[in-house]
Design a protein around this motif. Structure first.
Motif, PDB file in Angstrom:
ATOM      1  N   ARG A  44       0.842  -1.193   0.000  1.00  0.00           N
ATOM      2  CA  ARG A  44       0.000   0.000   0.000  1.00  0.00           C
ATOM      3  C   ARG A  44       0.882   1.250   0.000  1.00  0.00           C
ATOM      4  O   ARG A  44       1.979   1.255   0.589  1.00  0.00           O
ATOM      5  CB  ARG A  44      -0.938  -0.008   1.207  1.00  0.00           C
ATOM      6  CG  ARG A  44      -0.241   0.066   2.562  1.00  0.00           C
ATOM      7  CD  ARG A  44      -1.199  -0.271   3.696  1.00  0.00           C
ATOM      8  NE  ARG A  44      -0.620  -0.060   5.003  1.00  0.00           N
ATOM      9  CZ  ARG A  44       0.176  -0.927   5.612  1.00  0.00           C
ATOM     10  NH1 ARG A  44       0.497  -2.064   5.011  1.00  0.00           N
ATOM     11  NH2 ARG A  44       0.665  -0.654   6.832  1.00  0.00           N
ATOM     12  N   GLN A  45       0.416   2.282  -0.665  1.00  0.00           N
ATOM     13  CA  GLN A  45       1.218   3.498  -0.815  1.00  0.00           C
ATOM     14  C   GLN A  45       1.385   4.238   0.502  1.00  0.00           C
ATOM     15  O   GLN A  45       2.469   4.716   0.828  1.00  0.00           O
ATOM     16  CB  GLN A  45       0.566   4.408  -1.854  1.00  0.00           C
ATOM     17  CG  GLN A  45       0.540   3.816  -3.257  1.00  0.00           C
ATOM     18  CD  GLN A  45      -0.092   4.757  -4.261  1.00  0.00           C
ATOM     19  OE1 GLN A  45      -0.587   5.832  -3.909  1.00  0.00           O
ATOM     20  NE2 GLN A  45      -0.086   4.359  -5.526  1.00  0.00           N
ATOM     21  N   ASP A  46       0.311   4.330   1.277  1.00  0.00           N
ATOM     22  CA  ASP A  46       0.357   5.029   2.557  1.00  0.00           C
ATOM     23  C   ASP A  46       0.563   4.007   3.664  1.00  0.00           C
ATOM     24  O   ASP A  46      -0.295   3.141   3.896  1.00  0.00           O
ATOM     25  CB  ASP A  46      -0.938   5.818   2.779  1.00  0.00           C
ATOM     26  CG  ASP A  46      -0.887   6.654   4.047  1.00  0.00           C
ATOM     27  OD1 ASP A  46       0.188   6.712   4.682  1.00  0.00           O
ATOM     28  OD2 ASP A  46      -1.924   7.254   4.401  1.00  0.00           O
ATOM     29  N   ALA A  47       1.719   4.057   4.331  1.00  0.00           N
ATOM     30  CA  ALA A  47       2.001   3.091   5.394  1.00  0.00           C
ATOM     31  C   ALA A  47       1.040   3.226   6.559  1.00  0.00           C
ATOM     32  O   ALA A  47       0.829   2.261   7.312  1.00  0.00           O
ATOM     33  CB  ALA A  47       3.444   3.253   5.878  1.00  0.00           C
ATOM     34  N   GLY A  48       0.453   4.405   6.729  1.00  0.00           N
ATOM     35  CA  GLY A  48      -0.494   4.597   7.823  1.00  0.00           C
ATOM     36  C   GLY A  48      -1.886   4.099   7.512  1.00  0.00           C
ATOM     37  O   GLY A  48      -2.757   4.109   8.397  1.00  0.00           O
ATOM     38  N   GLN A  49      -2.131   3.682   6.275  1.00  0.00           N
ATOM     39  CA  GLN A  49      -3.448   3.169   5.908  1.00  0.00           C
ATOM     40  C   GLN A  49      -3.655   1.797   6.535  1.00  0.00           C
ATOM     41  O   GLN A  49      -2.900   0.865   6.301  1.00  0.00           O
ATOM     42  CB  GLN A  49      -3.556   3.077   4.384  1.00  0.00           C
ATOM     43  CG  GLN A  49      -4.922   2.642   3.878  1.00  0.00           C
ATOM     44  CD  GLN A  49      -4.956   2.556   2.361  1.00  0.00           C
ATOM     45  OE1 GLN A  49      -3.944   2.752   1.705  1.00  0.00           O
ATOM     46  NE2 GLN A  49      -6.132   2.254   1.821  1.00  0.00           N
ATOM     47  N   GLN A  50      -4.694   1.655   7.328  1.00  0.00           N
ATOM     48  CA  GLN A  50      -4.947   0.424   8.059  1.00  0.00           C
ATOM     49  C   GLN A  50      -5.862  -0.536   7.299  1.00  0.00           C
ATOM     50  O   GLN A  50      -5.927  -1.712   7.627  1.00  0.00           O
ATOM     51  CB  GLN A  50      -5.583   0.746   9.418  1.00  0.00           C
ATOM     52  CG  GLN A  50      -4.668   1.509  10.360  1.00  0.00           C
ATOM     53  CD  GLN A  50      -3.478   0.683  10.801  1.00  0.00           C
ATOM     54  OE1 GLN A  50      -3.555  -0.518  10.957  1.00  0.00           O
ATOM     55  NE2 GLN A  50      -2.347   1.340  11.004  1.00  0.00           N
ATOM     56  N   ASP A  76     -11.002   5.913  -0.678  1.00  0.00           N
ATOM     57  CA  ASP A  76     -10.681   7.015   0.231  1.00  0.00           C
ATOM     58  C   ASP A  76     -11.795   7.122   1.252  1.00  0.00           C
ATOM     59  O   ASP A  76     -12.983   7.112   0.893  1.00  0.00           O
ATOM     60  CB  ASP A  76     -10.516   8.325  -0.546  1.00  0.00           C
ATOM     61  CG  ASP A  76     -10.115   9.475   0.363  1.00  0.00           C
ATOM     62  OD1 ASP A  76      -9.532   9.203   1.428  1.00  0.00           O
ATOM     63  OD2 ASP A  76     -10.391  10.638   0.016  1.00  0.00           O
TER      64      ASP A  76
END
Length: 342
Positions: A44-50, A76
């Motif tokens: 996933r591009q955003d490491a903070g995306q859960q 989103d």
């Protein structure tokens, strides 16, 4: 169109929306689907995306949903002040990927969606589940929700499947998600691939010239021969028979409490073995082995004949049989000179 969710406290959301009632739906999931979901989460591009989501592809027949493939879908999630949860899904991307998959596997249709469970989220069903159900309800009649826990809190990978069994409360349709039985359907080809990956992961650090993940990747490139695979299968079978025999001895000796479920499983496994006399089995095995050796011999002979035919039919280099330049003419001229001198 939106399905109404039950208005209950967060702690009671799972009890209200996840009903424990009988259902005739069951789910089969292939290992490649789980690997693709995990790969989507890791990349996933955003490491903070859960949470990541995607579309499930497969077939449905007689109440059995077989999930064979999947692909990721961008989304989103936003929560504005004073408003409820909002989810935006890349429908154009979804339509393009679905069209491409349809060219390769036209029999596979959309059967639902998958999502990963955010760390620390209470319960498996939330408002996000209801919103995604509304999105995928346009793709199939009763979309399946496959939930995968990427926290790896338990020894095994937690995978759950849910379907919606809508209820009508005060003339309002309420989404009530129910967990359905799920089994991992592994074909013979997938079993060989998984066995090779597990073996590579174990011997990877010991590979000469490399270690760790690189060694595992290098060792997984080569699959052993048929004889090596047969030897490994026999060794694993012997180890499993020893484990089962030890468990049965412990139960008979009173050291371990008997488990009816394990007893039925062992009985089914023993009943599946055909009753063949040892002499007949040995003769059948030897005949099959001789047939296999004959096929190997013929394939090697064919390979040699093809190699010889290629050598014979290959064009000769130009001038291969020509005399050295000036050699013949020089010799003739020399002879003429000698004759003239005589």
């Amino acid at each position: 169109r939106a399905s109404s969710a039950l208005s209950v406290p967060a702690g009671a959301m799972e009890d209200a929306l996840n009903l424990k009632t009988a259902t005739s739906v069951s789910v089969k999931v292939h290992p490649i689907v789980l690997f693709q979901i995990l790969d989507h989460f890791v990349r996933r591009q955003d490491a903070g995306q859960q949470r990541v989501i995607g579309t499930l592809l497969g077939t449905e027949h007689a109440g059995i949903i077989e999930v064979r493939n999947c692909f990721a879908v961008p989304h989103d999630v936003r929560t504005e002040a004073g408003e409820s949860l909002r989810v935006r899904v890349g429908k154009e991307y979804h339509a393009s990927m679905l069209a491409l998959h349809g060219r390769v596997n036209p029999k596979e249709k959309v059967v639902g969606w998958y999502s990963t469970k955010p760390v620390g989220e209470e319960g498996d069903i939330s408002e996000f589940t209801c919103l995604m159900y509304d999105v995928y309800q346009d793709e199939c009649s009763n979309p399946l929700h496959l939930l995968l826990d990427t926290s790896l809190a338990s020894p095994s990978l937690s995978v759950k499947a849910y379907v919606n069994q809508p209820l009508t409360v005060a003339a309002t349709e309420v989404a009530a998600f129910q967990q359905v039985p799920l089994v991992k359907d592994i074909s013979d080809v997938e079993r060989v691939a998984l066995s090779s990956m597990i073996t590579a992961a174990k011997v990877g650090p010991e590979v000469e010239g490399g270690g760790g993940a690189w060694g595992a990747a290098e060792s997984s490139k080569t699959i052993g021969s048929d004889l090596a695979a047969l030897e490994e299968s026999m060794r694993r079978l012997q180890d499993m028979l020893g484990t089962v025999s030890g468990y049965v001895d412990s139960v008979v000796g009173g050291e371990v409490a008997a488990s009816p479920e394990l007893g039925r499983t062992i009985a089914d496994a023993v009943a599946a073995v055909p009753q063949i006399a040892p002499e007949l089995f040995e003769r059948m095995f030897n005949d099959s082995l001789q047939d296999l050796l004959m096929v190997v011999y013929l394939s090697q002979l064919t390979r040699v004949q093809v190699a010889i035919a290629e050598k014979l039919s290959a064009p000769m280099p130009e001038g291969h049989f020509d005399a050295p330049a000036g050699g013949g003419g020089g010799g003739g001229g020399g002879g003429g000179d000698r004759r003239g001198g005589g």
